[in-house]
Enzyme design. Sequence first.
Site, mmCIF file in Angstrom:
data_model
loop_
_atom_site.group_PDB
_atom_site.id
_atom_site.type_symbol
_atom_site.label_atom_id
_atom_site.label_comp_id
_atom_site.label_asym_id
_atom_site.label_seq_id
_atom_site.Cartn_x
_atom_site.Cartn_y
_atom_site.Cartn_z
ATOM 1 N N GLU A 69 25.724 -15.823 39.239
ATOM 2 C CA GLU A 69 25.722 -14.363 39.320
ATOM 3 C C GLU A 69 24.293 -13.856 39.333
ATOM 4 O O GLU A 69 23.420 -14.396 38.635
ATOM 5 C CB GLU A 69 26.488 -13.774 38.133
ATOM 6 C CG GLU A 69 26.723 -12.284 38.176
ATOM 7 C CD GLU A 69 27.672 -11.843 37.066
ATOM 8 O OE1 GLU A 69 28.743 -12.459 36.910
ATOM 9 O OE2 GLU A 69 27.319 -10.896 36.336
ATOM 10 N N ASP A 118 22.364 -10.081 39.012
ATOM 11 C CA ASP A 118 22.748 -8.742 38.554
ATOM 12 C C ASP A 118 21.668 -7.686 38.696
ATOM 13 O O ASP A 118 20.498 -7.925 38.401
ATOM 14 C CB ASP A 118 23.102 -8.775 37.060
ATOM 15 C CG ASP A 118 24.322 -9.613 36.741
ATOM 16 O OD1 ASP A 118 25.163 -9.790 37.625
ATOM 17 O OD2 ASP A 118 24.412 -10.081 35.590
ATOM 18 N N GLU A 131 22.067 -4.044 36.735
ATOM 19 C CA GLU A 131 22.876 -3.168 35.891
ATOM 20 C C GLU A 131 22.002 -1.996 35.463
ATOM 21 O O GLU A 131 20.842 -2.181 35.090
ATOM 22 C CB GLU A 131 23.409 -3.904 34.664
ATOM 23 C CG GLU A 131 24.408 -4.995 35.001
ATOM 24 C CD GLU A 131 25.041 -5.604 33.762
ATOM 25 O OE1 GLU A 131 26.266 -5.770 33.746
ATOM 26 O OE2 GLU A 131 24.296 -5.915 32.809
ATOM 27 N N HIS A 162 18.477 -3.133 34.225
ATOM 28 C CA HIS A 162 18.731 -4.429 33.578
ATOM 29 C C HIS A 162 19.029 -5.462 34.666
ATOM 30 O O HIS A 162 19.929 -5.267 35.486
ATOM 31 C CB HIS A 162 19.928 -4.272 32.633
ATOM 32 C CG HIS A 162 20.341 -5.516 31.922
ATOM 33 N ND1 HIS A 162 19.945 -5.811 30.639
ATOM 34 C CD2 HIS A 162 21.143 -6.543 32.305
ATOM 35 C CE1 HIS A 162 20.494 -6.951 30.258
ATOM 36 N NE2 HIS A 162 21.223 -7.424 31.265
ATOM 37 N N THR A 163 18.268 -6.563 34.694
ATOM 38 C CA THR A 163 18.497 -7.624 35.669
ATOM 39 C C THR A 163 18.781 -8.933 34.931
ATOM 40 O O THR A 163 18.290 -9.155 33.827
ATOM 41 C CB THR A 163 17.286 -7.821 36.597
ATOM 42 O OG1 THR A 163 16.171 -8.314 35.844
ATOM 43 C CG2 THR A 163 16.914 -6.521 37.287
ATOM 44 N N ASN A 164 19.579 -9.780 35.573
ATOM 45 C CA ASN A 164 19.911 -11.070 34.967
ATOM 46 C C ASN A 164 20.339 -12.022 36.072
ATOM 47 O O ASN A 164 20.697 -11.604 37.181
ATOM 48 C CB ASN A 164 21.024 -10.906 33.935
ATOM 49 C CG ASN A 164 21.089 -12.046 32.932
ATOM 50 O OD1 ASN A 164 20.305 -12.996 33.000
ATOM 51 N ND2 ASN A 164 22.022 -11.975 31.992
ATOM 52 N N ASN A 173 21.338 -15.455 30.036
ATOM 53 C CA ASN A 173 20.242 -15.325 29.066
ATOM 54 C C ASN A 173 18.874 -15.257 29.738
ATOM 55 O O ASN A 173 17.878 -15.697 29.174
ATOM 56 C CB ASN A 173 20.267 -16.477 28.057
ATOM 57 C CG ASN A 173 21.555 -16.535 27.277
ATOM 58 O OD1 ASN A 173 22.127 -15.502 26.922
ATOM 59 N ND2 ASN A 173 22.034 -17.744 27.005
ATOM 60 N N ARG A 174 18.836 -14.691 30.939
ATOM 61 C CA ARG A 174 17.565 -14.560 31.658
ATOM 62 C C ARG A 174 17.314 -13.084 31.982
ATOM 63 O O ARG A 174 16.968 -12.724 33.106
ATOM 64 C CB ARG A 174 17.604 -15.389 32.942
ATOM 65 C CG ARG A 174 17.722 -16.897 32.719
ATOM 66 C CD ARG A 174 17.698 -17.639 34.052
ATOM 67 N NE ARG A 174 17.656 -19.076 33.897
ATOM 68 C CZ ARG A 174 18.720 -19.878 33.966
ATOM 69 N NH1 ARG A 174 19.929 -19.364 34.181
ATOM 70 N NH2 ARG A 174 18.599 -21.180 33.837
ATOM 71 N N GLU A 175 17.447 -12.236 31.000
ATOM 72 C CA GLU A 175 17.343 -10.797 31.219
ATOM 73 C C GLU A 175 15.894 -10.341 31.375
ATOM 74 O O GLU A 175 15.004 -10.801 30.654
ATOM 75 C CB GLU A 175 17.972 -10.026 30.058
ATOM 76 C CG GLU A 175 19.444 -10.293 29.841
ATOM 77 C CD GLU A 175 19.715 -11.438 28.872
ATOM 78 O OE1 GLU A 175 18.766 -12.201 28.567
ATOM 79 O OE2 GLU A 175 20.862 -11.554 28.407
ATOM 80 N N ARG A 195 14.004 -14.937 19.892
ATOM 81 C CA ARG A 195 15.366 -15.136 20.384
ATOM 82 C C ARG A 195 15.656 -16.617 20.618
ATOM 83 O O ARG A 195 16.751 -17.102 20.328
ATOM 84 C CB ARG A 195 15.556 -14.356 21.667
ATOM 85 C CG ARG A 195 16.890 -14.585 22.363
ATOM 86 C CD ARG A 195 16.927 -13.833 23.691
ATOM 87 N NE ARG A 195 18.180 -14.004 24.390
ATOM 88 C CZ ARG A 195 18.435 -13.524 25.611
ATOM 89 N NH1 ARG A 195 17.496 -12.826 26.232
ATOM 90 N NH2 ARG A 195 19.599 -13.726 26.188
#
Length: 251
Positions: free
Chosen positions: A61, A63, A65, A78-80, A88-90, A237
């Site tokens: 996927e 993204d 957002e 917001h991208t991922n 988990n690559r935001e 994180r």
Amino acid sequence: MRIKLVPDDSAAVVTTYYVGSIISFYMHVISIVEVVFLIWKIHCVLQISSPMTKDNDYHDEIDFEFLGNTTGEPYTIHTNIFVNGVGNREEQFKPWFDPTSDYHNYTIFWTPYIVQWSIDGVVLRVFKNNEDRGIDFPNKRAMTVYSSIWNADDWACQGGRVKTNWTHAPFIARYLNYEDSVCPWTGSNSIQDCSAETPENWYTAPEFRQLSQSQIGKMNDIRSNYMIYNYCTDTKRFNGIMPQECYLPPY
């Protein structure tokens, strides 16, 4: 895709535009004149493809957002990217324009070599194919286009502290002039066919495998001035064990 986001108080309203993997599908070539998404305590989804089943366990996927905010406060872009079900690559940005007053062009450029996220022709993020270094890349599954508008007030606005104000419903996002240029999926043979370096596969040409110096300069300006979160700098994180791509040149 050109999008005009929900204006005024859009706290915790999430508008999306993304591509995701599937088991099988046939891509339609579609030109959208205008689509209006609205949410009035419902979840609306636009699916630009034939019906399909998503491979949830190992899906890919990419993204965009758009996280709404209270009146006067900026959206969060917001991208991922997910590969084999792992995200988990935001990376997040504040817009350098008003995304609610006019349409802006949001582009996902996905090739066998690189993924680029662009707004109005300016690249703000890349994810390179580094499979030779043991990093997964989304190149083994077909993907189709999705868009949606939905409520996420448990996390999307100021960490969940601000909830959606339903007295302002309906929340309306507008989509205009969707265009695609794709290699159609016809089966597993498409993995090789779509990555073959042929004139038909124009995106495999050397000039599309990396950014130009002009693109790099514009991207670095955006990232320096408008980026608000980068997973590759969030050592807390990941307990100091960062994803492998974070140690490599980004482009």
